[in-house]
Design a protein around this motif. Sequence first.
Motif, PDB file in Angstrom:
ATOM      1  N   ALA A  71       0.818  -1.220   0.000  1.00 55.66           N
ATOM      2  CA  ALA A  71       0.000   0.000   0.000  1.00 55.66           C
ATOM      3  C   ALA A  71       0.849   1.266   0.000  1.00 55.66           C
ATOM      4  N   ALA A  72       2.082   1.192   0.468  1.00 59.64           N
ATOM      5  CA  ALA A  72       2.963   2.370   0.478  1.00 59.64           C
ATOM      6  C   ALA A  72       3.479   2.706  -0.918  1.00 59.64           C
ATOM      7  N   ILE A  73       3.571   1.722  -1.776  1.00 61.71           N
ATOM      8  CA  ILE A  73       4.141   1.941  -3.115  1.00 61.71           C
ATOM      9  C   ILE A  73       3.401   3.039  -3.881  1.00 61.71           C
ATOM     10  N   PRO A  74       2.057   3.036  -3.948  1.00 61.77           N
ATOM     11  CA  PRO A  74       1.388   4.142  -4.645  1.00 61.77           C
ATOM     12  C   PRO A  74       1.676   5.517  -4.025  1.00 61.77           C
ATOM     13  N   GLY A  75       1.890   5.548  -2.723  1.00 66.41           N
ATOM     14  CA  GLY A  75       2.238   6.820  -2.087  1.00 66.41           C
ATOM     15  C   GLY A  75       3.565   7.360  -2.589  1.00 66.41           C
ATOM     16  N   PHE A  76       4.553   6.485  -2.707  1.00 69.14           N
ATOM     17  CA  PHE A  76       5.853   6.922  -3.230  1.00 69.14           C
ATOM     18  C   PHE A  76       5.741   7.334  -4.700  1.00 69.14           C
ATOM     19  N   LEU A  77       4.914   6.636  -5.451  1.00 72.21           N
ATOM     20  CA  LEU A  77       4.725   6.998  -6.864  1.00 72.21           C
ATOM     21  C   LEU A  77       3.989   8.330  -7.001  1.00 72.21           C
ATOM     22  N   LEU A  78       3.037   8.579  -6.108  1.00 68.89           N
ATOM     23  CA  LEU A  78       2.369   9.893  -6.098  1.00 68.89           C
ATOM     24  C   LEU A  78       3.358  11.008  -5.790  1.00 68.89           C
ATOM     25  N   LEU A  79       4.243  10.772  -4.841  1.00 67.73           N
ATOM     26  CA  LEU A  79       5.262  11.786  -4.534  1.00 67.73           C
ATOM     27  C   LEU A  79       6.071  12.120  -5.779  1.00 67.73           C
ATOM     28  N   TRP A  80       6.493  11.091  -6.481  1.00 66.85           N
ATOM     29  CA  TRP A  80       7.280  11.286  -7.692  1.00 66.85           C
ATOM     30  C   TRP A  80       6.478  12.060  -8.733  1.00 66.85           C
ATOM     31  N   ALA A  81       5.238  11.669  -8.940  1.00 65.15           N
ATOM     32  CA  ALA A  81       4.406  12.295  -9.972  1.00 65.15           C
ATOM     33  C   ALA A  81       4.078  13.757  -9.649  1.00 65.15           C
ATOM     34  N   PHE A  82       3.913  14.049  -8.365  1.00 62.95           N
ATOM     35  CA  PHE A  82       3.478  15.397  -7.974  1.00 62.95           C
ATOM     36  C   PHE A  82       4.539  16.156  -7.185  1.00 62.95           C
ATOM     37  N   TRP A  83       5.799  15.825  -7.396  1.00 63.92           N
ATOM     38  CA  TRP A  83       6.888  16.477  -6.669  1.00 63.92           C
ATOM     39  C   TRP A  83       6.834  17.988  -6.886  1.00 63.92           C
ATOM     40  N   GLY A  84       6.926  18.692  -5.799  1.00 63.66           N
ATOM     41  CA  GLY A  84       6.905  20.148  -5.862  1.00 63.66           C
ATOM     42  C   GLY A  84       5.513  20.746  -5.890  1.00 63.66           C
ATOM     43  N   GLN A  85       4.499  19.924  -5.969  1.00 65.90           N
ATOM     44  CA  GLN A  85       3.110  20.383  -5.952  1.00 65.90           C
ATOM     45  C   GLN A  85       2.526  20.043  -4.581  1.00 65.90           C
ATOM     46  N   GLY A  86       2.173  21.042  -3.837  1.00 61.61           N
ATOM     47  CA  GLY A  86       1.785  20.869  -2.442  1.00 61.61           C
ATOM     48  C   GLY A  86       0.749  19.800  -2.181  1.00 61.61           C
ATOM     49  N   ALA A  87      -0.413  19.899  -2.811  1.00 65.54           N
ATOM     50  CA  ALA A  87      -1.494  18.957  -2.527  1.00 65.54           C
ATOM     51  C   ALA A  87      -1.123  17.534  -2.934  1.00 65.54           C
ATOM     52  N   GLY A  88      -0.456  17.367  -4.053  1.00 68.51           N
ATOM     53  CA  GLY A  88      -0.041  16.038  -4.494  1.00 68.51           C
ATOM     54  C   GLY A  88       0.991  15.422  -3.566  1.00 68.51           C
ATOM     55  N   MET A  89       1.907  16.250  -3.081  1.00 67.63           N
ATOM     56  CA  MET A  89       2.906  15.737  -2.139  1.00 67.63           C
ATOM     57  C   MET A  89       2.252  15.359  -0.813  1.00 67.63           C
ATOM     58  N   VAL A  90       1.296  16.147  -0.377  1.00 62.45           N
ATOM     59  CA  VAL A  90       0.593  15.819   0.866  1.00 62.45           C
ATOM     60  C   VAL A  90      -0.174  14.516   0.699  1.00 62.45           C
ATOM     61  N   ALA A  91      -0.852  14.342  -0.424  1.00 61.35           N
ATOM     62  CA  ALA A  91      -1.600  13.102  -0.669  1.00 61.35           C
ATOM     63  C   ALA A  91      -0.666  11.901  -0.665  1.00 61.35           C
ATOM     64  N   GLY A  92       0.436  11.996  -1.387  1.00 57.39           N
ATOM     65  CA  GLY A  92       1.406  10.901  -1.415  1.00 57.39           C
ATOM     66  C   GLY A  92       2.015  10.645  -0.045  1.00 57.39           C
ATOM     67  N   GLY A  93       2.366  11.725   0.647  1.00 57.49           N
ATOM     68  CA  GLY A  93       2.950  11.594   1.984  1.00 57.49           C
ATOM     69  C   GLY A  93       1.988  10.972   2.975  1.00 57.49           C
ATOM     70  N   PHE A  94       0.720  11.379   2.920  1.00 57.93           N
ATOM     71  CA  PHE A  94      -0.271  10.808   3.845  1.00 57.93           C
ATOM     72  C   PHE A  94      -0.559   9.344   3.508  1.00 57.93           C
ATOM     73  N   LEU A  95      -0.618   9.013   2.217  1.00 53.61           N
ATOM     74  CA  LEU A  95      -0.867   7.624   1.828  1.00 53.61           C
ATOM     75  C   LEU A  95       0.268   6.719   2.305  1.00 53.61           C
ATOM     76  N   LEU A  96       1.504   7.106   2.044  1.00 54.78           N
ATOM     77  CA  LEU A  96       2.612   6.258   2.470  1.00 54.78           C
ATOM     78  C   LEU A  96       2.761   6.254   3.980  1.00 54.78           C
ATOM     79  N   SER A  97       2.422   7.341   4.651  1.00 49.73           N
ATOM     80  CA  SER A  97       2.473   7.358   6.120  1.00 49.73           C
ATOM     81  C   SER A  97       1.471   6.388   6.725  1.00 49.73           C
ATOM     82  N   GLY A  98       0.257   6.395   6.203  1.00 51.51           N
ATOM     83  CA  GLY A  98      -0.741   5.463   6.706  1.00 51.51           C
ATOM     84  C   GLY A  98      -0.324   4.023   6.463  1.00 51.51           C
ATOM     85  N   ALA A  99       0.163   3.749   5.268  1.00 53.91           N
ATOM     86  CA  ALA A  99       0.588   2.387   4.936  1.00 53.91           C
ATOM     87  C   ALA A  99       1.761   1.951   5.796  1.00 53.91           C
ATOM     88  N   LEU A 100       2.732   2.833   5.979  1.00 57.69           N
ATOM     89  CA  LEU A 100       3.883   2.472   6.796  1.00 57.69           C
ATOM     90  C   LEU A 100       3.523   2.412   8.277  1.00 57.69           C
TER      91      LEU A 100
END
Length: 182
Positions: A71-100
Amino acid sequence: PRLAAPAMGFCCYTFLYVAVLTLLPPETPETHRALIAAGMPLVSIAVSLTLGVQLLRRLSAVQLVQLGYAAAIPGFLLLWAFWGQGAGMVAGGFLLSGALGIVQGASFASIPELNPTADSRARAAGAVAQLGNLGTTTGTPVLAALLAAIGPAGLAIASVILCAIGIGIHALQRARRAGIPL
């Protein structure tokens, strides 16, 4: 394999989680920096204590560790896809945080699940502490170097690989516990 599995899986977790908590906030746009810095640990704890506990009623702790890494893998991929974009980084960060967070809680739950005696539990807990220290110590400098050298792709690809290693370690140790020749 009963003593080592919780620790080996936990090493991958500490390698990733501590590094991400350290590296993401400074890379997040200022408008979302406080949200990601404060929110990631809270999401991790909340998911571990709610969803993680519920899932432990249906899955073994080892299966849940593997599910958390997947479940953390999509979070890391979201970070990559939305790097530098606040909302996308927050979404990726929260997804991987929950999974981890699920990985963390299930890793601790795997100690008594795999080790029936007090002696073996104590030894497994000691191994978790030591390999947790190893992951914590090495994760941030390695991922920081990859981020500096390659950029967000380096962090994301290495993180996905570490998640796969966490899944694979538990599969390997399960086979060893079952006596399957490798």
